[in-house]
Design an enzyme around this catalytic site. Structure first.
Site, PDB file in Angstrom:
ATOM      1  N   ASP A   1       0.878  -1.169   0.000  1.00  0.00           N
ATOM      2  CA  ASP A   1       0.000   0.000   0.000  1.00  0.00           C
ATOM      3  C   ASP A   1       0.916   1.220   0.000  1.00  0.00           C
ATOM      4  O   ASP A   1       1.793   1.348   0.860  1.00  0.00           O
ATOM      5  CB  ASP A   1      -0.891  -0.019   1.242  1.00  0.00           C
ATOM      6  CG  ASP A   1      -1.904   1.102   1.225  1.00  0.00           C
ATOM      7  OD1 ASP A   1      -2.600   1.235   0.222  1.00  0.00           O
ATOM      8  OD2 ASP A   1      -1.979   1.846   2.225  1.00  0.00           O
TER       9      ASP A   1
ATOM     10  N   ASP B   1      -1.090  -1.050   6.751  1.00  0.00           N
ATOM     11  CA  ASP B   1      -0.983  -0.536   8.117  1.00  0.00           C
ATOM     12  C   ASP B   1      -1.762  -1.362   9.133  1.00  0.00           C
ATOM     13  O   ASP B   1      -1.731  -1.068  10.324  1.00  0.00           O
ATOM     14  CB  ASP B   1      -1.423   0.928   8.179  1.00  0.00           C
ATOM     15  CG  ASP B   1      -2.881   1.130   7.769  1.00  0.00           C
ATOM     16  OD1 ASP B   1      -3.642   0.148   7.737  1.00  0.00           O
ATOM     17  OD2 ASP B   1      -3.259   2.282   7.490  1.00  0.00           O
TER      18      ASP B   1
ATOM     19  N   ASP C   1      -6.197  -1.415   6.013  1.00  0.00           N
ATOM     20  CA  ASP C   1      -5.960  -2.483   5.039  1.00  0.00           C
ATOM     21  C   ASP C   1      -6.335  -3.861   5.561  1.00  0.00           C
ATOM     22  O   ASP C   1      -5.926  -4.869   4.981  1.00  0.00           O
ATOM     23  CB  ASP C   1      -4.472  -2.480   4.628  1.00  0.00           C
ATOM     24  CG  ASP C   1      -4.030  -1.131   4.103  1.00  0.00           C
ATOM     25  OD1 ASP C   1      -4.788  -0.535   3.332  1.00  0.00           O
ATOM     26  OD2 ASP C   1      -2.935  -0.676   4.474  1.00  0.00           O
TER      27      ASP C   1
END
Length: 794
Positions: free
Chosen positions: A464, A661, A665
């Protein structure tokens, strides 16, 4: 919930405990780690209790002192750290922390330890010392047996003292060599049979016991040969092997012990305006704790006044001290470097980050990799196979081939001795313990052994973007000054205006202009959706987007194309005008982390593709991907669609790792084959992640994969050795290659050496140079870089 199980002599002893605990009502899962001497139990608190589980462990014949937790957190009022005075227990339904001063009853433990021949509450180091003492005692009795035995008298010719017959004198010496030194094996064998399992202790008792009892019969009841010398020498080598194995087991636990010993024994708190020094276990929620330079922080909390630099490397692996000021969180067991401060305790006892990390590492070490489940079953069958082959060996040699009792019984004992189920049982848990412990000391926490194994199979890792590959905060990445204007002049005007703004873009400009002399300003105004304006040096200054320039009829003065180019690269462009003229452009973007490029390169070197997932537009995403060398770009992805993108890659037959994180997510981390929660800090109990990375450094993903692969290699090496050893050992011991045979003593060396070799091979993982992993010194207190890659990660 994790419980201590003391006194496990062999890997199959753990299987017996698992069988008995799984029969308790409400118990849904049990995993016992023979190497660590602990068990993880999942249970329904409505149907059973921790006390019932502890009682069941003791009924199995093993002492249990509750959960192993950080030593100084649990030892109040000066109680010996070796005997935890009360128990902190973690369960899925919550946390129970009995009040300090409630001691665990050690009476039952002492009786149990006495029964098994070890001291109370003995850990792997204590058992290693105990095995060492028994080895020396056995050797002291065996040396004279060897000298007085018939073979020895041929060249030494010693006569038994006190006019005793030779066999009677050898019986007395052999009894001293066997009864006390072999007592743990006798007790362990009885316990194993009571728990419905066959283990290595059963084979030791069969071999040593058969030879000893036959020799006693030949001494007092019938004519025959005696095996006193063979039995005693055999036991010497068995004890030597187990001493070395116990030492290796203790070495595998160094990481978890080092974590437990991090917390300080004392804390200084302010109560009723008075400073009081008391045990860490007595610090209460809400207490004001005083920290001076060089102090260890006792419990987690929030800074109320003062500030300092704090070394968090022992928990997070972060090499640089972290600045702490009012409102910041501090972690228990970290070290204050310079200033003094006061903070409020927000987590104490079993709730502290240290206790949670210890719990997580214990659960990972107690969990079993798929290969270990198969090895455990094979170990159980191996004992039965050894018993049947031993009986068949005696029958064939004595009855079918008409050989002497001496030869038949010697080969039978050799078969019993040479079988080594412990090598199979130790093959994977030793490697898992060392691997997870090494990871924990580097701020990489594996939730279970399956995650350790699955991480080796990944062929694509999704990051991400925001906060993972990038810093998650805007930064000035480019300056374009108009003709006749320097970059410093551009920054002075921009910084002078932005010092009155709290916008994130303003902070980025101020960070870049921090060393320049800023001008006083007046008439500062924030223009919604466009930017800001103010008066600098008596002239109007404008900072903002293209719309602000157009609204104030500011000519872009030849910088129009450059502005479009920067925006096309995904950068936010701040136009700066002064005195009605455009003096330059400031390009701002989410800055890439310094270690991101090294991370992508290292993953490519390992044959792993890298994907980047972001909600940014395609242009911004492509810019960062090109800069870092990323293979797959997933742009314009809404937060709720992240898991679907992971699923798309999995549908292509890929093994996918997801790095996020752990909060926003969570669905994607759960969907991935291995979920990495990065930047977890003290929040290590993330349910959605398989691997928790305490730092915000993406290079730790490389370290996690590298460590997983190295650990799996050790597991495979150990399993290969354990299986090969037993395949070759049985025919040799049974006399298949007669007249080439091996003696029980040689078999004992082979059996003990096989277990020791497996354990030592796993410990060599600590000395292996791994990219992204810093090796831990023997004390566990310091870390040293092992590779250039590790330096890049720092």
């Amino acid at each position: 919930m994790n419980f201590e199980v003391g006194g496990l002599v062999s890997s199959m002893s753990a299987r017996g405990v698992e069988k008995q605990l799984s029969r308790l009502p409400g118990v849904t899962a049990v995993q016992v780690n023979y190497v660590a001497g602990s068990t993880s139990v999942t249970f329904d608190p409505q149907r059973t209790t921790p006390e019932a589980i502890r009682a069941a462990i003791q009924d199995c014949g093993y002492h249990c002192a509750g959960e192993t937790t950080p030593r100084h957190v649990c030892a109040p009022h000066g109680t010996s750290a070796k005997e935890p005075a009360h128990v902190h227990e973690h369960a899925a339904h919550g946390v129970e922390s009995p009040a300090p001063g409630h001691p665990v009853d050690h009476g039952a433990m002492d009786a149990m330890s006495h029964e098994m021949g070890h001291g109370a509450g003995m850990d792997a180091r204590g058992m290693a010392r105990d095995m060492r003492n028994r080895f020396w005692i056995c050797l002291a009795f065996t040396l004279p047996i060897f000298l007085y035995a018939p073979m020895g008298m041929d060249f030494i010719r010693l006569s038994p003292p006190f006019g005793l017959q030779l066999n009677l004198w050898l019986f007395l010496l052999a009894t001293g060599a066997v009864i006390y030194p072999a007592w743990p094996f006798f007790v362990a064998a009885a316990r194993a049979l009571r728990n419905g399992v066959l283990n290595m202790a059963v084979l030791v008792v069969l071999s040593v016991g058969t030879g000893y009892l036959f020799s006693v019969g030949a001494t007092f009841f019938f004519e025959g040969v005696q095996f006193y010398e063979a039995v005693s020498v055999l036991l010497v080598f068995i004890l030597l092997g187990h001493w070395l194995e116990m030492r290796a087991r203790a070495g595998a636990s160094e990481a978890i012990r080092a974590l437990m010993d991090l917390a300080p024994p004392k804390a200084t708190v302010v109560r009723d305006g008075v400073e009081v020094t008391l045990p860490t276990a007595d610090v209460l929620l809400g207490d004001i704790v005083l920290i001076r330079p060089g102090d260890k922080i006792p419990v987690d909390g929030e800074v109320l006044e003062g500030g300092s630099q704090v070394d968090e490397s022992m928990l997070t692996g972060e090499s640089m001290p972290v600045r702490k000021s009012i409102g910041d969180s501090v972690i228990g067991a970290t070290i204050n470097k310079s200033g003094s401060f006061r903070y409020r305790a927000t987590k104490v006892g079993a709730d502290t980050a240290l206790a949670q990390i210890v719990k997580l590492v214990q659960q990972a070490q107690n969990s079993k990799a798929p290969a270990q489940l198969l090895a455990d079953k094979a170990s159980q069958w191996l004992v039965l196979v050894a018993f049947l082959i031993g009986l068949a060996t005696f029958g064939v040699w004595y009855f079918a081939m008409g050989q002497t009792v001496l030869l038949a019984l010697t080969l039978t004992i050799t078969v019993f001795v040479i079988a080594c189920p412990d090598a199979l049982g130790l093959a994977t848990p030793m490697a898992v313990m060392v691997g997870t412990g090494l990871g924990a000391m580097n701020g990489i926490l594996f939730k279970n052994a399956s995650a350790l194994e699955d991480a080796t199979k990944l062929d694509v890792v999704i990051f991400d973007k925001t906060g993972t590959l990038t810093l998650g905060q805007p930064e000035v990445v480019d300056l374009v000054a108009a003709a006749g204007v320097t970059a410093d002049e551009l920054l002075i005007v921009a910084g002078s205006v932005e010092k009155l703004s709290e916008h994130p873009l303003a902070l980025a400009v101020l960070k870049r202009a921090k060393d320049l002399p800023l001008e006083p300003v007046s008439a500062f105004t924030n223009i919604d959706g466009m930017g800001t304006e103010a008066v600098v040096r008596g002239q109007r200054a404008l900072l903002g987007n293209r719309a602000l320039m157009d609204a104030n009829a500011v000519d872009l003065d030849g910088l129009h194309a450059r502005s479009n180019e920067l925006q096309g690269q995904g950068r936010t462009v701040v136009h700066v005008a002064h005195g009605g003229r455009l003096i330059g452009l400031i390009a701002i973007a989410d800055a890439v982390r310094p270690s991101s490029a090294d991370t992508v390169k290292a993953l490519h070197d390992k044959g792993v593709q890298v994907a980047m997932l972001t909600g940014d537009n395609q242009a911004t995403a492509e810019r960062i991907a090109k800069e870092l060398g990323i293979d797959i770009v997933l742009a314009n992805v809404l937060p709720g669609d992240k898991a679907a993108k992971v699923k798309e890659l999995q549908a292509q037959g890929r093994r996918v790792g997801m790095v996020g994180d752990g909060i926003n997510d969570a669905p994607a981390l759960t969907q991935a084959d291995v979920g990495f929660a990065i930047g977890a800090g003290t929040d290590v109990a993330m349910e959605s992640a398989d691997v928790v990375l305490m730092k915000s450094d993406p290079f730790d993903v490389v370290g996690a994969i590298e460590l997983s692969r190295a650990t799996l290699r050790k597991m495979h090496q150990n399993l290969w050795w354990a299986v090969s050893y037993n395949v070759v050992a049985f025919p040799l011991a049974a006399g298949v290659f007669y007249p080439f045979t091996i003696s029980p003593e040689v078999a004992a060396i082979a059996m003990s050496g096989s277990s020791a070799l497996v354990a030592i091979n796993a410990l060599l993982l600590k000395r292996t140079r791994l990219t992204g992993i810093r090796r831990v010194r023997a004390t566990g207190a310091a870390l040293e870089p092992s590779t250039a890659g590790a330096a890049a990660a720092a």
